[in-house]
Design an enzyme around this catalytic site. Sequence first.
Site, PDB file in Angstrom:
ATOM      1  CD  GLU A   1      -1.730  -4.787  11.621  1.00 28.74           C
ATOM      2  OE1 GLU A   1      -2.373  -4.967  10.565  1.00 28.74           O
ATOM      3  OE2 GLU A   1      -0.497  -4.602  11.626  1.00 28.74           O
TER       4      GLU A   1
ATOM      5  CE  LYS B   1      -3.589   2.041   2.933  1.00 26.92           C
ATOM      6  NZ  LYS B   1      -4.458   1.806   4.083  1.00 26.92           N
TER       7      LYS B   1
ATOM      8  CD  GLU C   1       9.381  -6.329   6.996  1.00 25.37           C
ATOM      9  OE1 GLU C   1       9.073  -5.208   6.524  1.00 25.37           O
ATOM     10  OE2 GLU C   1       9.227  -6.621   8.198  1.00 25.37           O
TER      11      GLU C   1
ATOM     12  CE  LYS D   1       5.792  -1.077   9.901  1.00 24.17           C
ATOM     13  NZ  LYS D   1       4.829  -0.412   9.051  1.00 24.17           N
TER      14      LYS D   1
ATOM     15  CG  HIS E   1      -3.526 -36.602  16.734  1.00 23.43           C
ATOM     16  ND1 HIS E   1      -3.919 -37.814  17.233  1.00 23.43           N
ATOM     17  CD2 HIS E   1      -4.333 -36.335  15.681  1.00 23.43           C
ATOM     18  CE1 HIS E   1      -4.910 -38.290  16.484  1.00 23.43           C
ATOM     19  NE2 HIS E   1      -5.188 -37.410  15.545  1.00 23.43           N
TER      20      HIS E   1
ATOM     21  N   GLY F   1      -4.771  -2.460   5.502  1.00 24.78           N
ATOM     22  CA  GLY F   1      -3.977  -3.571   4.966  1.00 24.78           C
ATOM     23  C   GLY F   1      -4.614  -4.933   5.207  1.00 24.78           C
ATOM     24  NE  ARG F   2      -6.286  -4.401  11.271  1.00 20.89           N
ATOM     25  CZ  ARG F   2      -5.727  -3.201  11.334  1.00 20.89           C
ATOM     26  NH1 ARG F   2      -4.640  -2.947  10.642  1.00 20.89           N
ATOM     27  NH2 ARG F   2      -6.269  -2.239  12.078  1.00 20.89           N
TER      28      ARG F   2
HETATM   29  O1  LIG Z   1       1.134  -2.744   2.240  1.00 24.41           O
HETATM   30  P1  LIG Z   1       2.256  -2.144   3.016  1.00 24.41           P
HETATM   31  O2  LIG Z   1       2.209  -0.653   3.011  1.00 24.41           O
HETATM   32  O3  LIG Z   1       3.581  -2.667   2.535  1.00 24.41           O
HETATM   33  O4  LIG Z   1       2.080  -2.584   4.503  1.00 24.41           O
HETATM   34  C1  LIG Z   1       2.212  -3.907   4.914  1.00 24.41           C
HETATM   35  C2  LIG Z   1       1.836  -4.049   6.375  1.00 24.41           C
HETATM   36  O5  LIG Z   1       2.745  -3.293   7.146  1.00 24.41           O
HETATM   37  C3  LIG Z   1       2.422  -2.725   8.368  1.00 24.41           C
HETATM   38  O6  LIG Z   1       3.373  -3.069   9.304  1.00 24.41           O
HETATM   39  C4  LIG Z   1       1.024  -2.842   8.903  1.00 24.41           C
HETATM   40  O7  LIG Z   1       1.014  -3.173  10.244  1.00 24.41           O
HETATM   41  C5  LIG Z   1       0.146  -3.803   8.134  1.00 24.41           C
HETATM   42  O8  LIG Z   1      -1.201  -3.479   8.409  1.00 24.41           O
HETATM   43  C6  LIG Z   1       0.397  -3.694   6.660  1.00 24.41           C
HETATM   44  O9  LIG Z   1      -0.476  -4.540   5.964  1.00 24.41           O
END
Ligand SMILES: O=P(O)(O)OC[C@H]1O[C@H](O)[C@H](O)[C@@H](O)[C@@H]1O
Length: 548
Positions: A354, A207, A213, A513, A385, A268-269
């Site tokens: 989250e 986004k 990452e 972060k 199990h 995002g989620r």
């Molecule tokens: O889609 P991006 O901007 O790369 O974000 C990826 C993710 O990073 C963050 O740490 C948020 O906590 C998430 O809610 C999000 O989906």
Amino acid sequence: MGSPTELTTWQKLAEHKQEMAAVSMKSLFEADPSRAEKYTTQAAGWTLDYAKNRANEKTISLLTDLAKEAGLESAIKGMFSGAHINNTEDRSVLHIALRASQAQESLMVDGVNVLAEVRATLKQMEQFVAQLHSGEWKGYSGKTITDVVSIGIGGSYLGPKVVAEALTPYKKDNIKVHFVANIDGSDITGKLKQLNPETTVFVISSKTFGTLETLSNANAARDWFLSNGGTQENVSKHFAAVSSNVKKAVDFGMAKENIFPMWDWVGGRYSLWSAIGLPVAIAVGMDNFYALLDGAHQMDEHFRTAPFEENLPVIMGALGVWYINFHNAQTHALIPYDHYLRAMPAHIQQLDMESNGKANLLNGDGVETDTGPIIWGGAGTNGQHAYHQLLHQGTRLVPVDFIAPLASHNPIGEHHTQLFANCLSQSQALMVGKTLEQAEQELRDAGATAEQVAKIAPHKVIKGNRPSNTLLTDKMTPATVGALIALYEHRTFVQGTIWGINSFDQWGVELGKVLGTDIYNRLVSDSDNSALDASTQALINAFKKAQS
Ligand SMILES: O=P(O)(O)OC[C@H]1O[C@H](O)[C@H](O)[C@@H](O)[C@@H]1O
């Protein structure tokens, strides 16, 4: 809204908890032959049986009253009309717009018809997917594309990955979709080993287009592409992006037409329904992606219009509050009895933890109650199990959702009947348990001596009276998977609303972060770390020593 503990119904529920303390679920079933029927409700291809809960009619009535008193009716209206219910970021929350019915022409938010933007993006996705599937999209050497690698993390990864896996029976044969998320180099290295740069397309999903990452993995993918025959001019044939930050994606080397938009009103989620779901659409085809959206929309409509007493997300959300706040349940387990849905608990864990892992009310005051539980789980029967031991005999109360299809995509032998039998027997065992008398008799029947009976029987006692919901559907299809995930999205919102928190921001992930960047800089330089705590200093030194 202030603390939910100030609501009249909250107090009534606290008193009701005392009334219910001595009432077992078994006795509720014995007293009411119509209990199963009474506590079963349906929506969007799913049947929820919530009869195995520590609840009677008064409980359900108080819980739905609590939702009303907490303002859930107006919160739902707010969500569906595009009000800025994400108050700390001053944003609408419109994942529901991503799956709105084609019959709805507009949804005006801050002067913009968001549905027009959503539909234009779906058309763009249709074209992209069709070009890949028809073989019209060629790699730089003229070969057709055989593999797509989705690079993203968090909401830009887990939802699409889980849904693509859930829809395995619907996957198209000609293109294989892979997912890379972790900054651990082993993730992308393992994937790239299987791939040919001439026939691989990367979809970079972010986004913000600013996530460490994702950018590191995108750069690694581009380096791999460039050092294995690709050229800078050909990057646009092999890289696409989903992002609300077009400029950063263009700077990376994407062609503008290969950038799929995102909007700040999608968290995002909650974003798998947007172009973040592109890997799903590539894996199963656009028709199935539309069916997924439609299933979610059916659940949205149910949530928006059904009376609370019949409303699946409301009932499940309110029952969750009942256990978390009135029975001190710290966790909630999701156990799908469907192999393809085995990773679903991880997605709902991200979605819920989250969203509702918060300690402040909407007005900024600290909460006085527990909020989001720890969500966990895994596939049945495997868990039986392993951790089911704790579910049955552990000291903690863990409410469980059992999720199962009535028919399997792979009906071999007696497998599905056995699978289903296990699902039902687990919820039954949780409820009925085993008394000391039963355990003793069982041992005597097996020929144990009186001494052995006295020694072993207490260990075989299972208290029972442990609650669960059972969610059934005819078959796992794109539509029922869509509806299931939408159900959990709304359940999360119901709970967040009752607790009076904002389920749609995520400030808590920021500190890690920021500190991550600071530590990284210390790992690669000779900085003075003496102001840091001794533990962090020692750990930094251990890493630096290993590198030298
Ligand atoms: O889609 P991006 O901007 O790369 O974000 C990826 C993710 O990073 C963050 O740490 C948020 O906590 C998430 O809610 C999000 O989906």
